[in-house]
Design a protein around this motif. Structure first.
Motif, PDB file in Angstrom:
ATOM      1  N   HIS A  12       0.828  -1.197   0.000  1.00  0.00           N
ATOM      2  CA  HIS A  12       0.000   0.000   0.000  1.00  0.00           C
ATOM      3  C   HIS A  12       0.868   1.256   0.000  1.00  0.00           C
ATOM      4  O   HIS A  12       0.590   2.203  -0.729  1.00  0.00           O
ATOM      5  N   ALA A  13       1.897   1.273   0.815  1.00  0.00           N
ATOM      6  CA  ALA A  13       2.795   2.429   0.852  1.00  0.00           C
ATOM      7  C   ALA A  13       3.505   2.608  -0.491  1.00  0.00           C
ATOM      8  O   ALA A  13       3.710   3.725  -0.952  1.00  0.00           O
ATOM      9  N   LEU A  14       3.831   1.515  -1.129  1.00  0.00           N
ATOM     10  CA  LEU A  14       4.504   1.568  -2.420  1.00  0.00           C
ATOM     11  C   LEU A  14       3.598   2.122  -3.514  1.00  0.00           C
ATOM     12  O   LEU A  14       4.059   2.819  -4.419  1.00  0.00           O
ATOM     13  N   SER A  15       2.307   1.867  -3.414  1.00  0.00           N
ATOM     14  CA  SER A  15       1.383   2.260  -4.476  1.00  0.00           C
ATOM     15  C   SER A  15       0.844   3.687  -4.326  1.00  0.00           C
ATOM     16  O   SER A  15       0.137   4.150  -5.214  1.00  0.00           O
ATOM     17  N   GLN A  16       1.178   4.370  -3.246  1.00  0.00           N
ATOM     18  CA  GLN A  16       0.665   5.717  -3.024  1.00  0.00           C
ATOM     19  C   GLN A  16       1.570   6.768  -3.665  1.00  0.00           C
ATOM     20  O   GLN A  16       2.761   6.545  -3.843  1.00  0.00           O
ATOM     21  N   ARG A  17       0.982   7.918  -3.992  1.00  0.00           N
ATOM     22  CA  ARG A  17       1.759   9.028  -4.548  1.00  0.00           C
ATOM     23  C   ARG A  17       2.640   9.635  -3.461  1.00  0.00           C
ATOM     24  O   ARG A  17       2.242   9.703  -2.295  1.00  0.00           O
ATOM     25  N   ALA A  18       3.808  10.100  -3.853  1.00  0.00           N
ATOM     26  CA  ALA A  18       4.754  10.657  -2.880  1.00  0.00           C
ATOM     27  C   ALA A  18       4.248  11.952  -2.267  1.00  0.00           C
ATOM     28  O   ALA A  18       4.465  12.222  -1.084  1.00  0.00           O
ATOM     29  N   ASP A  19       3.537  12.776  -3.063  1.00  0.00           N
ATOM     30  CA  ASP A  19       3.058  14.048  -2.523  1.00  0.00           C
ATOM     31  C   ASP A  19       1.895  13.873  -1.551  1.00  0.00           C
ATOM     32  O   ASP A  19       1.612  14.771  -0.768  1.00  0.00           O
ATOM     33  N   ALA A  20       1.246  12.725  -1.575  1.00  0.00           N
ATOM     34  CA  ALA A  20       0.145  12.485  -0.637  1.00  0.00           C
ATOM     35  C   ALA A  20       0.651  12.374   0.800  1.00  0.00           C
ATOM     36  O   ALA A  20      -0.036  12.775   1.739  1.00  0.00           O
ATOM     37  N   PHE A  21       1.848  11.871   0.972  1.00  0.00           N
ATOM     38  CA  PHE A  21       2.407  11.745   2.319  1.00  0.00           C
ATOM     39  C   PHE A  21       2.663  13.130   2.928  1.00  0.00           C
ATOM     40  O   PHE A  21       2.401  13.357   4.094  1.00  0.00           O
ATOM     41  N   ALA A  77       1.155  15.917   1.943  1.00  0.00           N
ATOM     42  CA  ALA A  77      -0.148  16.564   2.101  1.00  0.00           C
ATOM     43  C   ALA A  77      -0.867  16.046   3.345  1.00  0.00           C
ATOM     44  O   ALA A  77      -1.634  16.775   3.970  1.00  0.00           O
ATOM     45  N   ALA A  78      -0.614  14.813   3.703  1.00  0.00           N
ATOM     46  CA  ALA A  78      -1.235  14.227   4.896  1.00  0.00           C
ATOM     47  C   ALA A  78      -0.476  14.585   6.165  1.00  0.00           C
ATOM     48  O   ALA A  78      -0.859  14.157   7.261  1.00  0.00           O
ATOM     49  N   GLU A  79       0.599  15.371   6.020  1.00  0.00           N
ATOM     50  CA  GLU A  79       1.435  15.793   7.145  1.00  0.00           C
ATOM     51  C   GLU A  79       2.006  14.608   7.915  1.00  0.00           C
ATOM     52  O   GLU A  79       1.998  14.558   9.149  1.00  0.00           O
ATOM     53  N   LEU A 106      -0.822   1.223   9.152  1.00  0.00           N
ATOM     54  CA  LEU A 106      -2.191   0.873   8.760  1.00  0.00           C
ATOM     55  C   LEU A 106      -3.245   1.656   9.536  1.00  0.00           C
ATOM     56  O   LEU A 106      -4.289   2.003   8.986  1.00  0.00           O
ATOM     57  N   VAL A 107      -2.991   1.951  10.791  1.00  0.00           N
ATOM     58  CA  VAL A 107      -3.990   2.601  11.628  1.00  0.00           C
ATOM     59  C   VAL A 107      -3.927   4.130  11.537  1.00  0.00           C
ATOM     60  O   VAL A 107      -4.956   4.798  11.581  1.00  0.00           O
ATOM     61  N   ASP A 108      -2.728   4.678  11.381  1.00  0.00           N
ATOM     62  CA  ASP A 108      -2.582   6.124  11.406  1.00  0.00           C
ATOM     63  C   ASP A 108      -2.380   6.734  10.020  1.00  0.00           C
ATOM     64  O   ASP A 108      -3.075   7.674   9.648  1.00  0.00           O
ATOM     65  N   VAL A 109      -1.457   6.211   9.255  1.00  0.00           N
ATOM     66  CA  VAL A 109      -1.070   6.847   7.997  1.00  0.00           C
ATOM     67  C   VAL A 109      -2.031   6.496   6.868  1.00  0.00           C
ATOM     68  O   VAL A 109      -2.457   7.376   6.113  1.00  0.00           O
ATOM     69  N   GLU A 148      -7.920   9.746   2.885  1.00  0.00           N
ATOM     70  CA  GLU A 148      -8.713  10.971   3.042  1.00  0.00           C
ATOM     71  C   GLU A 148      -8.149  12.113   2.197  1.00  0.00           C
ATOM     72  O   GLU A 148      -8.902  12.844   1.548  1.00  0.00           O
ATOM     73  N   VAL A 149      -6.839  12.266   2.182  1.00  0.00           N
ATOM     74  CA  VAL A 149      -6.209  13.342   1.418  1.00  0.00           C
ATOM     75  C   VAL A 149      -6.394  13.130  -0.086  1.00  0.00           C
ATOM     76  O   VAL A 149      -6.691  14.066  -0.823  1.00  0.00           O
ATOM     77  N   GLN A 150      -6.267  11.902  -0.551  1.00  0.00           N
ATOM     78  CA  GLN A 150      -6.371  11.631  -1.976  1.00  0.00           C
ATOM     79  C   GLN A 150      -7.816  11.647  -2.468  1.00  0.00           C
ATOM     80  O   GLN A 150      -8.053  11.895  -3.645  1.00  0.00           O
ATOM     81  N   ARG A 151      -8.761  11.410  -1.592  1.00  0.00           N
ATOM     82  CA  ARG A 151     -10.165  11.427  -1.983  1.00  0.00           C
ATOM     83  C   ARG A 151     -10.679  12.853  -2.134  1.00  0.00           C
ATOM     84  O   ARG A 151     -11.579  13.135  -2.917  1.00  0.00           O
ATOM     85  N   GLY A 152     -10.137  13.760  -1.357  1.00  0.00           N
ATOM     86  CA  GLY A 152     -10.580  15.150  -1.429  1.00  0.00           C
ATOM     87  C   GLY A 152     -11.632  15.424  -0.374  1.00  0.00           C
ATOM     88  O   GLY A 152     -12.060  14.540   0.372  1.00  0.00           O
ATOM     89  N   PRO A 153     -12.092  16.677  -0.329  1.00  0.00           N
ATOM     90  CA  PRO A 153     -13.094  17.034   0.681  1.00  0.00           C
ATOM     91  C   PRO A 153     -14.444  16.377   0.387  1.00  0.00           C
ATOM     92  O   PRO A 153     -14.846  16.253  -0.750  1.00  0.00           O
TER      93      PRO A 153
END
Length: 106
Positions: free
Chosen positions: A35-44, A46-48, A90-93, A99-104
Motif C-alpha cells: 500500500h505504501a509503495l502504491s501511493q503518490r509521494a506528494d500524498a504523504f 499533504a497528509a502531514e 495501517l492505523v494512522d497513515v 482521506e487526502v487523496q479522496r478530497g473534501p
C-alpha cells in the motif's frame, strides 16, 4: 524463520494460534508495504506524515522483521517491533492518505 505446519491435535492449540498469528502478521506487513509503495509521494506530505521513502523503509523493515524472527524465544521482541511499525502505518497513515487523496467530502 518460517513456522512449520503443526500437526492436527487439540493439545497443540497454542501452537496453532502462534502459527496463525505469525502468518497473519506477515500478510499484514506485506499489505502495508504494498500500500505504501502504491501511493503518490506528494500524498504523504499533504497528509502531514513522514515522506514516502521513510514509510517504505519503516514498513519494509517491519515486514522483514516479521519474516526473519519467530514468535518463540528472544526474537519475539523484534517480531513485535515489526508488527507495531506495520500497524502504525495501517492505523494512522493509511486512513489519512486515503482521506487526502479522496478530497473534501460534502
Amino acid at each position: 524463520m518460517l513456522f512449520p505446519i503443526p500437526p492436527l491435535d487439540l493439545s497443540l492449540l497454542d501452537v496453532w494460534v502462534m502459527f496463525l498469528a505469525y502468518y497473519a502478521g506477515l500478510i499484514t506487513g506485506v499489505f502495508a508495504f504494498a500500500h505504501a509503495l502504491s501511493q503518490r509521494a506528494d500524498a504523504f506530505t499533504a497528509a502531514e506524515r513522514l515522506t514516502k521513502p521513510a514509510w517504505l523503509g519503516i514498513t519494509g523493515g517491519g515486514t522483514f522483521a516479521l519474516l526473519l524472527f519467530s514468535l518463540a524465544g528472544p526474537g519475539l521482541m523484534f517480531w513485535l517491533a515489526g508488527l507495531v511499525a506495520v500497524l502504525v502505518y495501517l492505523v494512522d497513515v493509511r486512513p489519512r492518505l486515503i482521506e487526502v487523496q479522496r478530497g473534501p467530502r460534502w
